[in-house]
Design a protein around this motif. Structure first.
Motif, PDB file in Angstrom:
ATOM      1  N   LYS A  74       0.827  -1.204   0.000  1.00 38.94           N
ATOM      2  CA  LYS A  74       0.000   0.000   0.000  1.00 38.94           C
ATOM      3  C   LYS A  74       0.862   1.256   0.000  1.00 38.94           C
ATOM      4  N   LEU A  75       1.964   1.221   0.740  1.00 38.23           N
ATOM      5  CA  LEU A  75       2.855   2.371   0.771  1.00 38.23           C
ATOM      6  C   LEU A  75       3.482   2.612  -0.596  1.00 38.23           C
ATOM      7  N   GLN A  76       3.889   1.525  -1.260  1.00 42.53           N
ATOM      8  CA  GLN A  76       4.480   1.665  -2.593  1.00 42.53           C
ATOM      9  C   GLN A  76       3.454   2.206  -3.583  1.00 42.53           C
ATOM     10  N   GLN A  77       2.228   1.714  -3.486  1.00 46.00           N
ATOM     11  CA  GLN A  77       1.173   2.209  -4.369  1.00 46.00           C
ATOM     12  C   GLN A  77       0.917   3.695  -4.132  1.00 46.00           C
ATOM     13  N   THR A  78       0.944   4.106  -2.859  1.00 43.80           N
ATOM     14  CA  THR A  78       0.743   5.515  -2.527  1.00 43.80           C
ATOM     15  C   THR A  78       1.852   6.372  -3.125  1.00 43.80           C
ATOM     16  N   LYS A  79       3.096   5.917  -2.999  1.00 40.09           N
ATOM     17  CA  LYS A  79       4.225   6.646  -3.577  1.00 40.09           C
ATOM     18  C   LYS A  79       4.073   6.745  -5.097  1.00 40.09           C
ATOM     19  N   ASP A  80       3.670   5.627  -5.705  1.00 40.39           N
ATOM     20  CA  ASP A  80       3.500   5.615  -7.166  1.00 40.39           C
ATOM     21  C   ASP A  80       2.465   6.639  -7.606  1.00 40.39           C
ATOM     22  N   TYR A  81       1.328   6.658  -6.925  1.00 42.93           N
ATOM     23  CA  TYR A  81       0.246   7.536  -7.347  1.00 42.93           C
ATOM     24  C   TYR A  81       0.559   9.006  -7.076  1.00 42.93           C
ATOM     25  N   ILE A  82       1.292   9.285  -5.999  1.00 42.94           N
ATOM     26  CA  ILE A  82       1.675  10.670  -5.724  1.00 42.94           C
ATOM     27  C   ILE A  82       2.622  11.172  -6.801  1.00 42.94           C
ATOM     28  N   LEU A  83       3.599  10.343  -7.184  1.00 46.66           N
ATOM     29  CA  LEU A  83       4.510  10.719  -8.261  1.00 46.66           C
ATOM     30  C   LEU A  83       3.754  10.871  -9.583  1.00 46.66           C
ATOM     31  N   SER A 259       6.121 -17.682 -27.944  1.00 47.13           N
ATOM     32  CA  SER A 259       5.638 -16.301 -27.847  1.00 47.13           C
ATOM     33  C   SER A 259       6.185 -15.612 -26.604  1.00 47.13           C
ATOM     34  N   THR A 260       6.407 -14.319 -26.725  1.00 49.50           N
ATOM     35  CA  THR A 260       6.770 -13.479 -25.585  1.00 49.50           C
ATOM     36  C   THR A 260       5.632 -12.496 -25.346  1.00 49.50           C
ATOM     37  N   TRP A 261       5.141 -12.462 -24.107  1.00 46.12           N
ATOM     38  CA  TRP A 261       3.954 -11.674 -23.775  1.00 46.12           C
ATOM     39  C   TRP A 261       4.255 -10.588 -22.751  1.00 46.12           C
ATOM     40  N   LEU A 262       3.555  -9.484 -22.896  1.00 49.72           N
ATOM     41  CA  LEU A 262       3.530  -8.444 -21.872  1.00 49.72           C
ATOM     42  C   LEU A 262       2.201  -8.570 -21.133  1.00 49.72           C
ATOM     43  N   MET A 263       2.257  -8.701 -19.807  1.00 48.93           N
ATOM     44  CA  MET A 263       1.037  -8.859 -19.017  1.00 48.93           C
ATOM     45  C   MET A 263       1.019  -7.846 -17.883  1.00 48.93           C
ATOM     46  N   TYR A 264      -0.186  -7.346 -17.580  1.00 49.30           N
ATOM     47  CA  TYR A 264      -0.329  -6.382 -16.494  1.00 49.30           C
ATOM     48  C   TYR A 264      -1.793  -6.251 -16.117  1.00 49.30           C
ATOM     49  N   ASN A 265      -2.021  -5.704 -14.948  1.00 50.33           N
ATOM     50  CA  ASN A 265      -3.369  -5.387 -14.511  1.00 50.33           C
ATOM     51  C   ASN A 265      -3.763  -4.034 -15.092  1.00 50.33           C
ATOM     52  N   LYS A 266      -4.936  -3.919 -15.650  1.00 44.64           N
ATOM     53  CA  LYS A 266      -5.355  -2.679 -16.303  1.00 44.64           C
ATOM     54  C   LYS A 266      -5.349  -1.475 -15.360  1.00 44.64           C
ATOM     55  N   ASP A 267      -5.509  -1.711 -14.057  1.00 49.58           N
ATOM     56  CA  ASP A 267      -5.466  -0.603 -13.095  1.00 49.58           C
ATOM     57  C   ASP A 267      -4.113   0.094 -13.105  1.00 49.58           C
ATOM     58  N   GLU A 268      -3.048  -0.638 -13.496  1.00 50.44           N
ATOM     59  CA  GLU A 268      -1.709  -0.060 -13.515  1.00 50.44           C
ATOM     60  C   GLU A 268      -1.580   1.043 -14.563  1.00 50.44           C
ATOM     61  N   LEU A 269      -2.497   1.084 -15.527  1.00 52.35           N
ATOM     62  CA  LEU A 269      -2.435   2.101 -16.572  1.00 52.35           C
ATOM     63  C   LEU A 269      -2.693   3.502 -16.025  1.00 52.35           C
ATOM     64  N   GLN A 270      -3.170   3.599 -14.795  1.00 56.46           N
ATOM     65  CA  GLN A 270      -3.346   4.908 -14.172  1.00 56.46           C
ATOM     66  C   GLN A 270      -2.000   5.566 -13.865  1.00 56.46           C
ATOM     67  N   LEU A 271      -0.936   4.760 -13.829  1.00 56.82           N
ATOM     68  CA  LEU A 271       0.396   5.277 -13.537  1.00 56.82           C
ATOM     69  C   LEU A 271       1.092   5.694 -14.832  1.00 56.82           C
ATOM     70  N   THR A 272       1.595   6.914 -14.854  1.00 54.38           N
ATOM     71  CA  THR A 272       2.248   7.438 -16.052  1.00 54.38           C
ATOM     72  C   THR A 272       3.456   6.603 -16.442  1.00 54.38           C
ATOM     73  N   THR A 273       4.233   6.161 -15.450  1.00 54.16           N
ATOM     74  CA  THR A 273       5.423   5.365 -15.758  1.00 54.16           C
ATOM     75  C   THR A 273       5.065   4.077 -16.482  1.00 54.16           C
ATOM     76  N   VAL A 274       4.028   3.397 -16.000  1.00 51.96           N
ATOM     77  CA  VAL A 274       3.605   2.134 -16.603  1.00 51.96           C
ATOM     78  C   VAL A 274       3.073   2.370 -18.015  1.00 51.96           C
ATOM     79  N   LYS A 275       2.190   3.348 -18.152  1.00 48.12           N
ATOM     80  CA  LYS A 275       1.591   3.635 -19.456  1.00 48.12           C
ATOM     81  C   LYS A 275       2.664   4.031 -20.472  1.00 48.12           C
ATOM     82  N   THR A 276       3.632   4.830 -20.035  1.00 46.71           N
ATOM     83  CA  THR A 276       4.702   5.279 -20.929  1.00 46.71           C
ATOM     84  C   THR A 276       5.572   4.112 -21.365  1.00 46.71           C
TER      85      THR A 276
END
Length: 287
Positions: A74-83, A259-276
């Protein structure tokens, strides 16, 4: 309790040994023991007891270890979202990457991404794809790059496909493979099943396994010294290996692809770093 306490409890729960835990935490054993005693005093209960070779957690300690892991997340998620609230692409990108991709593709990819986005740091876990899948399921990483086919409830994008190849120091007759010394290596079940599926499609006899190595690179070195043949993904092969390479196909002519796949939870797209980073991968498919 604070973040240092959570991390101490988490590491101790993983190690079940105060000496090893103190080494991972980069603090002295007496300092860790003092911190743990203060925690027990604060909570009014024993968290663990000593056994031969280490410690065992009490039921209260197990509950606290679960709580500590949840609070760290939760702390890491908070840091991520603040950034993420700032316009600049900044923060820590947590990646889980299969070993082959990490060895042959990831360094160049991260180098180029860092050049474009210098304020992004990386936390990278590598291993077999099955291990990366576990990290994804536990939300320990934001993005997973896996090889092979795995069920995933979130977003899943194919990055690329590559062929499996038979390699040899000398020319071989593909019809006589069961007669040749074959070198195996330890790998995840996905690749193992792919290789076995191709073999059973083409031959009724099992391979003549003469060696079992722990790594694909070790296996390749054995082949380079003419000690047998092997089957490797194309990503592992370089022109400088000077080996005969045969792309594998099933009886019906279909190539054997991994095959090589990229996988993630769609909620992570709220983070600019992940989306970029995802956009960067999609725009640079040949990296």
């Amino acid at each position: 309790m604070d973040e240092k306490d959570w991390v101490a409890i988490k590491v101790l729960f993983e190690e079940k040994n105060i000496s090893r835990a103190s080494e991972r935490l980069y603090i002295s054993q007496p300092a860790l023991t003092y911190r743990l005693k203060n925690l027990e005093k604060e909570l009014g209960t024993e968290l663990f007891y000593k056994i031969k070779g280490g410690i065992e957690f009490t039921s209260e300690g197990v509950y606290l270890a679960d709580y500590a892991e949840e609070m760290i997340k939760k702390l890491q998620q908070t840091k991520d979202y603040i950034l993420n609230m700032k316009e600049e692409v900044r923060g820590t990108l947590r990646l889980g990457v299969s070993s082959n991709f990490a060895q042959y593709k990831l360094p160049k990819l991260l180098k180029q991404f860092s050049t474009e986005y210098p304020n992004v740091q990386f936390s990278v876990n590598t291993g077999w794809s099955t291990s990366i899948m576990n990290l994804l399921n536990a939300s320990s990483v934001q993005l997973g790059i896996l090889r092979g086919n795995y069920d995933w409830y979130g977003a899943k994008t194919m990055l690329h496909e590559e062929r499996l190849c038979l390699i040899s120091k000398r020319e071989v007759d593909m019809k006589k493979l069961p007669e040749l010394p074959f070198i195996h290596y330890q790998t995840d079940s996905s690749l193992k099943n792919l290789i076995n599926g191709w073999w059973h499609d083409r031959f009724t006899e099992p391979p003549l396994v003469t060696m079992e190595t722990d790594r694909q690179e070790t296996c390749k070195e054995m082949v380079k010294n003419d000690l047998g043949i092997a089957i490797l993904p194309e990503i592992c092969l370089q022109p400088s290996d000077n080996l005969f390479t045969y792309g594998l196909s099933y009886k019906n002519g279909t190539p054997v692809l991994r095959s090589t796949w990229l996988m993630y939870n769609k909620d992570e797209l709220q983070l600019t770093t992940v989306k970029t980073f995802i956009n960067f991968l999609n725009q640079n498919p040949n990296l």
